[in-house]
Design a protein around this motif. Sequence first.
Motif, PDB file in Angstrom:
ATOM      1  N   LEU A   1       0.840  -1.205   0.000  1.00  0.00           N
ATOM      2  CA  LEU A   1       0.000   0.000   0.000  1.00  0.00           C
ATOM      3  C   LEU A   1       0.872   1.251   0.000  1.00  0.00           C
ATOM      4  O   LEU A   1       0.608   2.212  -0.729  1.00  0.00           O
ATOM      5  CB  LEU A   1      -0.915   0.000   1.230  1.00  0.00           C
TER       6      LEU A   1
ATOM      7  N   LEU B   1      -5.745   2.749  -4.547  1.00  0.00           N
ATOM      8  CA  LEU B   1      -5.634   2.345  -3.151  1.00  0.00           C
ATOM      9  C   LEU B   1      -6.809   1.454  -2.757  1.00  0.00           C
ATOM     10  O   LEU B   1      -6.631   0.407  -2.120  1.00  0.00           O
ATOM     11  CB  LEU B   1      -5.571   3.584  -2.258  1.00  0.00           C
ATOM     12  N   CYS B   2      -8.016   1.868  -3.136  1.00  0.00           N
ATOM     13  CA  CYS B   2      -9.200   1.071  -2.792  1.00  0.00           C
ATOM     14  C   CYS B   2      -9.150  -0.312  -3.444  1.00  0.00           C
ATOM     15  O   CYS B   2      -9.488  -1.328  -2.811  1.00  0.00           O
ATOM     16  CB  CYS B   2     -10.467   1.816  -3.213  1.00  0.00           C
TER      17      CYS B   2
ATOM     18  N   VAL C   1      -6.638  -2.465  -1.553  1.00  0.00           N
ATOM     19  CA  VAL C   1      -7.169  -2.881  -0.251  1.00  0.00           C
ATOM     20  C   VAL C   1      -8.168  -4.012  -0.421  1.00  0.00           C
ATOM     21  O   VAL C   1      -8.169  -4.982   0.349  1.00  0.00           O
ATOM     22  CB  VAL C   1      -7.819  -1.678   0.465  1.00  0.00           C
TER      23      VAL C   1
ATOM     24  N   CYS D   1     -14.212  -0.906  -0.303  1.00  0.00           N
ATOM     25  CA  CYS D   1     -13.457   0.237   0.236  1.00  0.00           C
ATOM     26  C   CYS D   1     -13.948   1.553  -0.376  1.00  0.00           C
ATOM     27  O   CYS D   1     -14.344   1.606  -1.549  1.00  0.00           O
ATOM     28  CB  CYS D   1     -11.972   0.024  -0.068  1.00  0.00           C
TER      29      CYS D   1
ATOM     30  N   PHE E   1     -11.962   7.221   5.479  1.00  0.00           N
ATOM     31  CA  PHE E   1     -11.637   5.936   4.857  1.00  0.00           C
ATOM     32  C   PHE E   1     -12.615   4.914   5.416  1.00  0.00           C
ATOM     33  O   PHE E   1     -12.694   4.723   6.630  1.00  0.00           O
ATOM     34  CB  PHE E   1     -10.199   5.558   5.185  1.00  0.00           C
TER      35      PHE E   1
ATOM     36  N   CYS F   1      -3.656   2.880   5.948  1.00  0.00           N
ATOM     37  CA  CYS F   1      -4.264   3.699   4.894  1.00  0.00           C
ATOM     38  C   CYS F   1      -4.600   5.104   5.376  1.00  0.00           C
ATOM     39  O   CYS F   1      -4.554   6.057   4.588  1.00  0.00           O
ATOM     40  CB  CYS F   1      -5.521   3.017   4.347  1.00  0.00           C
TER      41      CYS F   1
END
Length: 854
Positions: free
Chosen positions: A238, A259-260, A263, A272, A363, A384
């Motif tokens: 990440l 990023l989502c 994850v 996410c 988040f 995150c």
Amino acid sequence: MTEIPDVLRAALECADDGIVVVDDARRISHFNASAERIWKLARAEVLGRDAGVLGLPFLQADQVADFRDEISLVRPDGSRIRASVSLSSTTVGGATHHILFARDVTAEAERRVRIGLLNAVSDQTNRAVMITDTEQNIRYVNASFTALFGYTSEEAEGRRAGELIAGCHTNRTAIAKLFKRLIDGGRRGKVETLVYNKDGEEIWVCARIDAFRDKKGRARHIFALIEDITETRQLHSLQQLIMSALADEIPITEIADRLCRRVEEIAPDVVCSLLHIDSAGLIHPLGGPSLPEDYSRALDGVAIGPNVGSCGTAAFYGIPVLATDLDTDPRWQPYKAGPLGVGLRACWSTPIKAKDGRVIATFAFYFREPRAPSNWHRRIVEACVNLGAFAIERKEARAEIARLAYHDILTGLPNRAQLRHLITTAIDACPNGSHVALAFLDVDHFKDVNDTLGHAAGDELLVQLAQRLREHIGPEDMLGRLGGDEFVILLPQRNAESAERVAAGIMEALAAPLRLGSKLMPMSASIGISLYPDHATDIDTLMQQADAAMYMAKQAGRSTHRIFSAEMNGLAEQRLALIAALRRAVAEGALTLNYQPQIRSCDGAIHGVEALARWHDAALGDVSPAKFIPLAEECGLIEQIGLWSVREACRQMASWRSAGLNIHSVSVNLSPINFRNVTLAARLKDILAENALPPDALMLEITEGTFMQDGAAALETMHAIRALGVGLSVDDFGTGYSSLSRLAHLPIRELKIDRSFMRDIERDAGAVAIATAVVRVGQGLGMTVVAEGVETEGQRKVLAELGCDVVQGFLYAPALPPVAFERWLIEHCAEQARAMLARLDMGTAGRDEVKRSA
């Protein structure tokens, strides 16, 4: 010795174990071939001998008892082996025999030692070890396995590996393919997958799997070396994703999306979401690729609050918020339809905070069943949140840098660089036959505001002016600031007539004064207009032409506008040539000083002189100070000219004094800019020392704005100058915004009545009243009062009657070059002497007449 039956003897001879038979007299009666190998003794050497030859203490005891143990056996030749020994007694043919069974277990003992060492090493490693049979039944686990998964060896051994640590998101397919490959004789491999510990918590592992094979290459056991990569690989991935994206200047929405997605790969049971919270507290989706698009769009612009789902509530309070059941949670009622429609039942949202503590994002994890987050989820979010804060703050910082690069800091308007882009865009979009108008606006007398009220007031005026201009241009028009008091208004698809209407509307809007603190400030501006493509087709020329038209509006009396014409190019070129010539004149020392006398009212004697700068150019001729002094202020030469004037005036004073012309002091005009330089007093001290002049030989004339502005540096410089002994004179007193209370506390030695009051002083009672007030105020504060611009005898008489200390003007002399001033001074002194003699003669004649009459 009782004989052993032949049948029994044959059986004993065939045994793998070493068999020794000892009779009741402790003599060896049988010693088979295996025994010969164990003790390295031939049977002929031992048969019939005492059992002590075998080196077994328990056979030498008086009472021989049964025995079973593993012992260290020392052979007659001194070598040592590990042997498993058992002794039992039996009766054969009425006689007692002791039968000893011995097996060489040295290799087995060594193997056990090696296994023990391997177990110890295995238990010391930080990687989990698991050994299964070919049916995946666990046969061995080490201490690290227990630490990682929570199962003891007793709990794990005998169970199937898939039942013990695999779960719903374990990659069973990849493991099964690798297992089959190993059984079929293939090479080893590794699998990265999500597994579960005894408590059901997720763990990301990398399992390196191989087979233990027999001599024929057949797999007998499967060996797995298991490494926890939750931290080292998954969470670090990440971080790497964010850093790489930032380094590649990827937009923040794309970073959030990546990023989502990442994850959701490492936590397959979540959906996410990343939301941005702006400075107004409004929500803006950044990333949420697995959420319904209409749901994300519906969130855009929603204000955070105490009951705005999980994210809006978390942002409002600045703490994590968990809703384990969206269907019943009261905070979710207006928003639940979207997530529930795609099977999302719970939501856990965590605020992302900037370094200053403000919430800049949230988040969130959505779950497909009512539940709370696991420890793995919490570790992901912890990483995150920090990464998200870093990414968003960095993007905000870069956006702010970009904004500052293209926007004016004071007004927030597009700056010169951005204006060029906007003008280019407007020109590119201009249809055939249409126009783009450019209006160049400059505030009239803005310098006076800075000089009298200070730069803070000037800045406030510019801010208010920008607001007023915004209100009086169209929605398609664009306003920008070039710098200082210069603004540009871009008017797309406007012809000359339409642009002039806009300019006229702005003039009307500026007619109402602006409020600066407690003061109402009247203001106006001059506007120049150029047109694309009529006047020019490139940006630089258009700007120059609008600038030239603006200067024509200034010359026309200000508070008006002008459309560019071809004749203006010549005037603009003349102005640029004049600036270039002035720079050369300053650099080459082509400026000179003229000196105008100041005369005492009481006796007509000379009080001092004022030094006034003059410029004669070979090509331009004599250039008026009213023309080149403002030009010097505009192009940044005024401070340099001021210091040169002081140095030249002091040099001339020293020259006159050495020649016997005793002039009390010389006055030099300085700009307020000079007084903002904290080194001014020190430089004056050096100049006076260079010319061996006392400090009171120098008087500096300043405008009211110099001491009225709030600049602490200017006031500090004034006090330093007076402490030096140099005088300060307020020039043009009465024309600005003087504060008498402040004047009383400033280090001022002289007041000068502005020449504008002299014109009507013989016939205007108002002018007389103002002059009277100035004289009374100045003298009441212990200051000398000087009237400048005195041109007639009548003006002089009025000032003398008012008690004005000193007068200056064409009545006595204009400003003269040094040589001409010397001649004037000699003539003036001679005239003063003649007048004195005449008065003496008249006095003598009067006394004689009195005597004759007596």
